[in-house]
Design an enzyme around this catalytic site. Structure first.
Site, PDB file in Angstrom:
ATOM      1  N   ARG A  93       0.958  -1.297   0.070  1.00 58.38           N
ATOM      2  CA  ARG A  93      -0.111   0.158   0.105  1.00 58.38           C
ATOM      3  C   ARG A  93       0.936   1.143   0.058  1.00 58.38           C
ATOM      4  O   ARG A  93       0.549   2.213  -0.746  1.00 58.38           O
ATOM      5  CB  ARG A  93      -0.832  -0.004   1.276  1.00 58.38           C
ATOM      6  CG  ARG A  93      -1.707  -1.188   1.692  1.00 58.38           C
ATOM      7  CD  ARG A  93      -3.115  -1.087   0.790  1.00 58.38           C
ATOM      8  NE  ARG A  93      -2.633  -1.671  -0.767  1.00 58.38           N
ATOM      9  CZ  ARG A  93      -2.346  -2.751  -0.966  1.00 58.38           C
ATOM     10  NH1 ARG A  93      -2.063  -3.915  -0.232  1.00 58.38           N
ATOM     11  NH2 ARG A  93      -2.319  -3.081  -2.372  1.00 58.38           N
ATOM     12  N   GLN A 106      -9.786   9.466   7.995  1.00 53.73           N
ATOM     13  CA  GLN A 106      -9.537   8.245   8.392  1.00 53.73           C
ATOM     14  C   GLN A 106      -8.604   7.541   7.505  1.00 53.73           C
ATOM     15  O   GLN A 106      -7.989   6.485   7.659  1.00 53.73           O
ATOM     16  CB  GLN A 106     -10.957   7.623   8.519  1.00 53.73           C
ATOM     17  CG  GLN A 106     -11.947   8.006   9.512  1.00 53.73           C
ATOM     18  CD  GLN A 106     -13.509   7.433   8.858  1.00 53.73           C
ATOM     19  OE1 GLN A 106     -13.728   6.337   9.618  1.00 53.73           O
ATOM     20  NE2 GLN A 106     -14.002   8.339   8.402  1.00 53.73           N
ATOM     21  N   ASN A 107      -8.101   8.220   6.651  1.00 52.35           N
ATOM     22  CA  ASN A 107      -7.275   7.643   5.547  1.00 52.35           C
ATOM     23  C   ASN A 107      -5.882   7.675   5.998  1.00 52.35           C
ATOM     24  O   ASN A 107      -5.376   8.575   6.692  1.00 52.35           O
ATOM     25  CB  ASN A 107      -7.470   8.586   4.287  1.00 52.35           C
ATOM     26  CG  ASN A 107      -8.856   8.543   3.565  1.00 52.35           C
ATOM     27  OD1 ASN A 107      -9.599   7.729   4.112  1.00 52.35           O
ATOM     28  ND2 ASN A 107      -8.990   9.279   2.501  1.00 52.35           N
ATOM     29  N   HIS A 119      -6.555   7.605  11.873  1.00 50.01           N
ATOM     30  CA  HIS A 119      -6.256   6.255  11.857  1.00 50.01           C
ATOM     31  C   HIS A 119      -4.835   5.936  11.466  1.00 50.01           C
ATOM     32  O   HIS A 119      -4.402   4.547  10.950  1.00 50.01           O
ATOM     33  CB  HIS A 119      -7.266   5.451  10.729  1.00 50.01           C
ATOM     34  CG  HIS A 119      -8.501   5.407  11.366  1.00 50.01           C
ATOM     35  ND1 HIS A 119      -9.727   5.082  10.421  1.00 50.01           N
ATOM     36  CD2 HIS A 119      -9.104   5.531  12.581  1.00 50.01           C
ATOM     37  CE1 HIS A 119     -10.754   4.783  11.394  1.00 50.01           C
ATOM     38  NE2 HIS A 119     -10.455   5.393  12.468  1.00 50.01           N
ATOM     39  N   GLY A 154     -17.220  11.083   1.970  1.00 45.89           N
ATOM     40  CA  GLY A 154     -16.659   9.808   1.185  1.00 45.89           C
ATOM     41  C   GLY A 154     -16.254   8.832   2.486  1.00 45.89           C
ATOM     42  O   GLY A 154     -15.305   8.180   2.306  1.00 45.89           O
ATOM     43  N   THR A 155     -17.202   8.591   3.561  1.00 45.32           N
ATOM     44  CA  THR A 155     -17.132   7.522   4.456  1.00 45.32           C
ATOM     45  C   THR A 155     -18.453   6.750   4.706  1.00 45.32           C
ATOM     46  O   THR A 155     -19.552   7.291   4.651  1.00 45.32           O
ATOM     47  CB  THR A 155     -16.552   8.159   5.808  1.00 45.32           C
ATOM     48  OG1 THR A 155     -16.432   7.008   6.736  1.00 45.32           O
ATOM     49  CG2 THR A 155     -17.424   9.367   6.347  1.00 45.32           C
TER      50      THR A 155
HETATM   51  N1  APR Z   1     -17.132  10.108  -4.061  1.00 45.63           N
HETATM   52  C1  APR Z   1     -17.675  10.132  -2.870  1.00 45.63           C
HETATM   53  N2  APR Z   1     -17.865   9.110  -2.064  1.00 45.63           N
HETATM   54  C2  APR Z   1     -17.502   8.032  -2.483  1.00 45.63           C
HETATM   55  C3  APR Z   1     -16.650   7.814  -3.893  1.00 45.63           C
HETATM   56  C4  APR Z   1     -16.442   8.925  -4.536  1.00 45.63           C
HETATM   57  N3  APR Z   1     -15.839   8.767  -5.681  1.00 45.63           N
HETATM   58  N4  APR Z   1     -16.497   6.201  -3.856  1.00 45.63           N
HETATM   59  C5  APR Z   1     -16.967   5.797  -2.980  1.00 45.63           C
HETATM   60  N5  APR Z   1     -17.243   6.707  -2.164  1.00 45.63           N
HETATM   61  C6  APR Z   1     -18.149   6.187  -0.731  1.00 45.63           C
HETATM   62  C7  APR Z   1     -18.636   4.717  -0.811  1.00 45.63           C
HETATM   63  O1  APR Z   1     -20.075   4.930  -1.106  1.00 45.63           O
HETATM   64  C8  APR Z   1     -18.675   4.609   0.732  1.00 45.63           C
HETATM   65  O2  APR Z   1     -19.827   4.867   1.462  1.00 45.63           O
HETATM   66  O3  APR Z   1     -16.846   6.256   0.388  1.00 45.63           O
HETATM   67  C9  APR Z   1     -17.378   5.302   1.116  1.00 45.63           C
HETATM   68  C10 APR Z   1     -16.178   4.358   1.679  1.00 45.63           C
HETATM   69  O4  APR Z   1     -16.410   3.651   2.754  1.00 45.63           O
HETATM   70  P1  APR Z   1     -15.383   2.461   3.380  1.00 45.63           P
HETATM   71  O5  APR Z   1     -14.866   1.814   2.422  1.00 45.63           O
HETATM   72  O6  APR Z   1     -16.149   2.151   4.303  1.00 45.63           O
HETATM   73  O7  APR Z   1     -14.219   3.824   4.088  1.00 45.63           O
HETATM   74  P2  APR Z   1     -14.250   4.298   5.365  1.00 45.63           P
HETATM   75  O8  APR Z   1     -15.585   5.003   5.587  1.00 45.63           O
HETATM   76  O9  APR Z   1     -13.381   5.460   5.210  1.00 45.63           O
HETATM   77  O10 APR Z   1     -13.584   3.259   6.195  1.00 45.63           O
HETATM   78  C11 APR Z   1     -13.544   3.671   7.770  1.00 45.63           C
HETATM   79  O11 APR Z   1     -12.626   1.511   7.977  1.00 45.63           O
HETATM   80  O12 APR Z   1     -11.395  -0.316   7.849  1.00 45.63           O
HETATM   81  C12 APR Z   1     -11.522   0.749   8.266  1.00 45.63           C
HETATM   82  O13 APR Z   1      -9.792   2.030   9.200  1.00 45.63           O
HETATM   83  C13 APR Z   1     -10.292   1.755   7.907  1.00 45.63           C
HETATM   84  O14 APR Z   1     -10.487   4.370   8.043  1.00 45.63           O
HETATM   85  C14 APR Z   1     -11.053   3.097   7.721  1.00 45.63           C
HETATM   86  C15 APR Z   1     -12.379   2.754   8.247  1.00 45.63           C
END
Ligand code: APR
Length: 232
Positions: free
Chosen positions: A55, A87-88, A105, A171-172
């Site tokens: 990564r 969280q990224n 994170h 975007g979470t």
């Molecule tokens: N624009 C906006 N949102 C988007 C896009 C985009 N182009 N592409 C995807 N998404 C959204 C998805 O619909 C989803 O709801 O981003 C979100 C990503 O969700 P996750 O994959 O669950 O990521 P995240 O919420 O950051 O995860 C939280 O989980 O595994 C742990 O520690 C890790 O920080 C991470 C935490």
């Protein structure tokens, strides 16, 4: 005006960094619990190190997108009145121009020593278990907050949420706490709350307003609105 922005994997998706919860439920072919828990590291340290080394190396192949850049423009105007919490674990906010980023994170470009507990900027691999530059012990692990571990800077984040005027989540998926609960705290303390996400997140109904679409479209528009408000 005080603003707290929370970002997740969705803001980096259009830069080519895979999100965690894609349709197949895997993160780069791995179950999250197989690479993102202290237990996984205890059982298979080499596999976990290689996963994060890959990564880290992949960061060279990606670049910030207009959503990251827009948040840097907001910081240019708001300065310390903006708290950007991500969280990224990538460095795309920094490369997009943001200077004050809270990586709750952790970060791929940092190593954490399991012996002395200190953090060191780290750009190379950890698979060969190099010595900690601070204490010399070969116990460096990725400086990433795994499930069951406490995120960084929670006191500072909570204080900011309790006094902010605006809270925006970008975007979470709203699947992982404590970040998923930030909206409720901010709203209970009087903040305007807004979700910007591709689809409604799990916590979408907690927000006073939600806009759905791509971060690279929604975030620059929202930042323009904010900048108009601050210059009025
Ligand atoms: N624009 C906006 N949102 C988007 C896009 C985009 N182009 N592409 C995807 N998404 C959204 C998805 O619909 C989803 O709801 O981003 C979100 C990503 O969700 P996750 O994959 O669950 O990521 P995240 O919420 O950051 O995860 C939280 O989980 O595994 C742990 O520690 C890790 O920080 C991470 C935490």
């Amino acid at each position: 005006m005080n603003v707290v922005v929370l970002t997740g994997a969705g803001i980096s998706a259009e830069s080519g960094v895979p999100t965690f919860r894609d349709a197949d439920g895997l993160w780069e072919g791995h179950r999250i619990e197989d690479v993102a828990t202290p237990e996984a590291y205890d059982v298979k340290p080499s596999m976990v190190q290689k996963f994060y080394d890959d990564r880290r190396a992949a960061l060279a192949q990606v670049a910030p997108n207009p959503a990251h850049e827009a948040l840097a423009r907001l910081e240019d105007v708001l300065g310390e009145d903006l708290l950007l919490v991500t969280q990224n674990i990538d460095d795309l906010h920094e490369r997009g121009g943001s200077r004050r980023v809270v990586h709750m994170h952790g970060e791929l470009l940092s190593a954490l020593c399991r012996s002395c507990n200190r953090r060191t900027p780290w750009a190379d691999g950890l698979s060969d278990f190099p010595p900690c530059p601070r204490c010399g012990v070969n116990e460096l692990r990725p400086d990433v907050v795994w499930f069951g571990e406490v995120p960084y800077e929670m006191d500072r984040i909570q204080r900011a949420l309790m006094s902010t005027d605006v809270f925006v989540s970008i975007g979470t998926s709203g699947a992982v706490y404590p970040a998923a609960g930030f909206v409720q705290l901010a709203r209970a303390c009087g903040a305007q709350t807004l979700e910007l996400n591709l689809v409604p997140s799990e916590g979408s109904s907690f927000f006073a307003e939600a806009r759905h679409g791509r971060a690279s479209d929604l975030v620059p528009l929202w930042v323009d609105e904010m900048l108009e408000r601050t210059t009025l």
